[in-house]
Design a protein around this motif. Structure first.
Motif, PDB file in Angstrom:
ATOM      1  N   THR A 242       0.849  -1.190   0.000  1.00 38.54           N
ATOM      2  CA  THR A 242       0.000   0.000   0.000  1.00 38.54           C
ATOM      3  C   THR A 242       0.886   1.242   0.000  1.00 38.54           C
ATOM      4  OG1 THR A 242      -0.039   0.091   2.417  1.00 38.54           O
ATOM      5  CG2 THR A 242      -1.766  -1.227   1.316  1.00 38.54           C
ATOM      6  N   ALA A 243       0.274   2.399  -0.240  1.00 32.96           N
ATOM      7  CA  ALA A 243       1.038   3.644  -0.197  1.00 32.96           C
ATOM      8  C   ALA A 243       1.678   3.825   1.172  1.00 32.96           C
ATOM      9  CB  ALA A 243       0.132   4.826  -0.525  1.00 32.96           C
ATOM     10  N   GLN A 244       0.976   3.403   2.227  1.00 34.09           N
ATOM     11  CA  GLN A 244       1.527   3.518   3.580  1.00 34.09           C
ATOM     12  C   GLN A 244       2.744   2.614   3.756  1.00 34.09           C
ATOM     13  OE1 GLN A 244      -1.308   3.500   6.766  1.00 34.09           O
ATOM     14  NE2 GLN A 244       0.153   2.701   8.251  1.00 34.09           N
ATOM     15  N   ASN A 245       2.655   1.385   3.287  1.00 35.81           N
ATOM     16  CA  ASN A 245       3.793   0.469   3.401  1.00 35.81           C
ATOM     17  C   ASN A 245       4.981   0.947   2.580  1.00 35.81           C
ATOM     18  OD1 ASN A 245       2.375  -1.238   5.103  1.00 35.81           O
ATOM     19  ND2 ASN A 245       1.649  -2.557   3.446  1.00 35.81           N
ATOM     20  N   LEU A 246       4.709   1.444   1.383  1.00 39.22           N
ATOM     21  CA  LEU A 246       5.777   1.945   0.524  1.00 39.22           C
ATOM     22  C   LEU A 246       6.449   3.171   1.141  1.00 39.22           C
ATOM     23  CD1 LEU A 246       3.929   1.550  -2.888  1.00 39.22           C
ATOM     24  CD2 LEU A 246       5.989   0.300  -2.201  1.00 39.22           C
ATOM     25  N   ALA A 247       5.634   4.049   1.724  1.00 40.02           N
ATOM     26  CA  ALA A 247       6.189   5.251   2.352  1.00 40.02           C
ATOM     27  C   ALA A 247       7.091   4.887   3.522  1.00 40.02           C
ATOM     28  CB  ALA A 247       5.058   6.163   2.820  1.00 40.02           C
ATOM     29  N   ALA A 248       6.691   3.888   4.317  1.00 42.41           N
ATOM     30  CA  ALA A 248       7.500   3.470   5.453  1.00 42.41           C
ATOM     31  C   ALA A 248       8.874   2.971   4.998  1.00 42.41           C
ATOM     32  CB  ALA A 248       6.776   2.378   6.237  1.00 42.41           C
ATOM     33  N   ILE A 249       8.908   2.347   3.825  1.00 45.30           N
ATOM     34  CA  ILE A 249      10.152   1.777   3.308  1.00 45.30           C
ATOM     35  C   ILE A 249      11.028   2.830   2.636  1.00 45.30           C
ATOM     36  CG2 ILE A 249      11.095   0.184   1.576  1.00 45.30           C
ATOM     37  CD1 ILE A 249       8.573  -1.573   2.128  1.00 45.30           C
ATOM     38  N   PHE A 250      10.413   3.710   1.846  1.00 41.16           N
ATOM     39  CA  PHE A 250      11.191   4.635   1.020  1.00 41.16           C
ATOM     40  C   PHE A 250      11.365   6.029   1.617  1.00 41.16           C
ATOM     41  CE2 PHE A 250      10.195   1.377  -2.061  1.00 41.16           C
ATOM     42  CZ  PHE A 250      11.320   1.344  -2.866  1.00 41.16           C
TER      43      PHE A 250
END
Length: 309
Positions: A242-250
């Motif tokens: 999700t956008a939230q998961n991607l944001a946490a990573i990047f």
């Protein structure tokens, strides 16, 4: 933003790669740079680069400032108008383009693609290829490597940059549109969780201007990364990204500050900014009009982005 592998020179074949070259700057995002602009910038850039080369030689790409490594390890971004005419708009690092294209082709449906680790041995091999002159990975063939290897290399490149994609001098300005407008984190709730009556249209317009204010190389890299992440977020039901998961990573490699490394609330605001940018990525495409403009939302000239290997 549509990514495709197209030749950077008319006479080259689709998958052939042009020799590393020094990138001209991007003009205003809504129009390609003129030949005169490119020629003028090229002359001044060569003068500066020649002086810098007498002081230090290229030393790879990992942990090297974007402005330095892009001069010898770049891939062109072309803009294609609605008539099919192509213009060179700017440049992104080879490692980002190679990993990005490979991941878009092979990994959009892979669950946990950016969370799972690849082989440390293969990752080191890939880093060595992308770090080595004079091709810096342009001739890389992905046979024998997995999408998880590529995903890890991409993450490490961004995290190893001496300065995040959004430069530190624009750090607070990129946080301002959402500052004070996000709710407290509640469990695993997805998205930015903006407060009621938040003016999203106004925020989008502010980010459009902020992206224009970025240095050309940073703007081109940010737009490419946002496009990549939006592709994966669109298939979150399959890949769980999700956008939230991607944001946490990047987020660490895109928007961070050393003074806020141990501040959870600052970290959350940064993460919300990246979520917002991913979810509204289509508003930041080349040629996208101001969302506050009530006129025809489709400008006469729309541009598509393509990666030129």
């Amino acid at each position: 933003m549509t990514s495709a592998i197209t030749p950077s020179k008319p006479q080259q074949q689709t998958h052939q790669m042009s020799p590393p070259q020094q990138p001209p700057p991007a003009a205003h995002p809504a129009s390609p740079p003129s030949k005169r602009d490119l020629k003028s910038w090229w002359k001044s850039f060569q003068t500066r680069a020649k002086h810098q080369e007498t002081q230090e030689q290229p030393k790879g790409i990992f942990g090297v400032p974007l402005r330095q490594s892009i001069t010898y390890a770049n891939v062109a971004i072309s803009l294609v108008d609605e008539k099919g005419k192509s213009y060179i708009y700017g440049y992104v690092p080879i490692v980002v383009a190679k990993c990005g294209v490979f991941l878009k082709e092979k990994a959009t449906g892979v669950e946990g693609i950016f969370r799972l680790s690849g082989s440390e041995k293969r990752i080191k091999e890939l880093k060595l290829q992308f770090d080595s002159p004079d091709r810096y990975g342009k001739g890389l063939v992905w046979d024998g490597y997995t999408v998880h290897d590529a995903a890890n290399v991409l993450r490490r490149y961004l995290n190893d940059l001496p300065e995040p994609v959004v430069p530190l001098d624009l750090y607070e300005r990129f946080r301002d549109p959402l500052r004070g407008h996000t709710k407290q984190a509640v469990g695993d709730t997805e998205g930015t969780q903006l407060v009621e009556n938040f003016d999203e249209v106004e925020a989008i317009a502010k980010y459009q201007q902020l992206i224009k204010d970025l240095p050309p190389l940073n703007r081109q890299l940010l737009l490419y990364i946002l496009d990549l992440l939006a592709v994966f977020a669109a298939k979150a039901e399959e890949n769980r990204m999700t956008a939230q998961n991607l944001a946490a990573i990047f987020q660490p490699g895109m928007l961070s500050h050393p003074q806020h490394a141990m501040a959870p609330e600052e970290y959350r605001l940064n993460q919300c900014v990246i979520i917002f940018l991913i979810e509204n990525q289509d508003h930041f495409l080349i040629g996208t009009p101001d969302p506050r403009d009530a006129r025809d939302p489709k400008p006469q000239e729309q541009w598509r982005c393509a990666i030129c290997f």
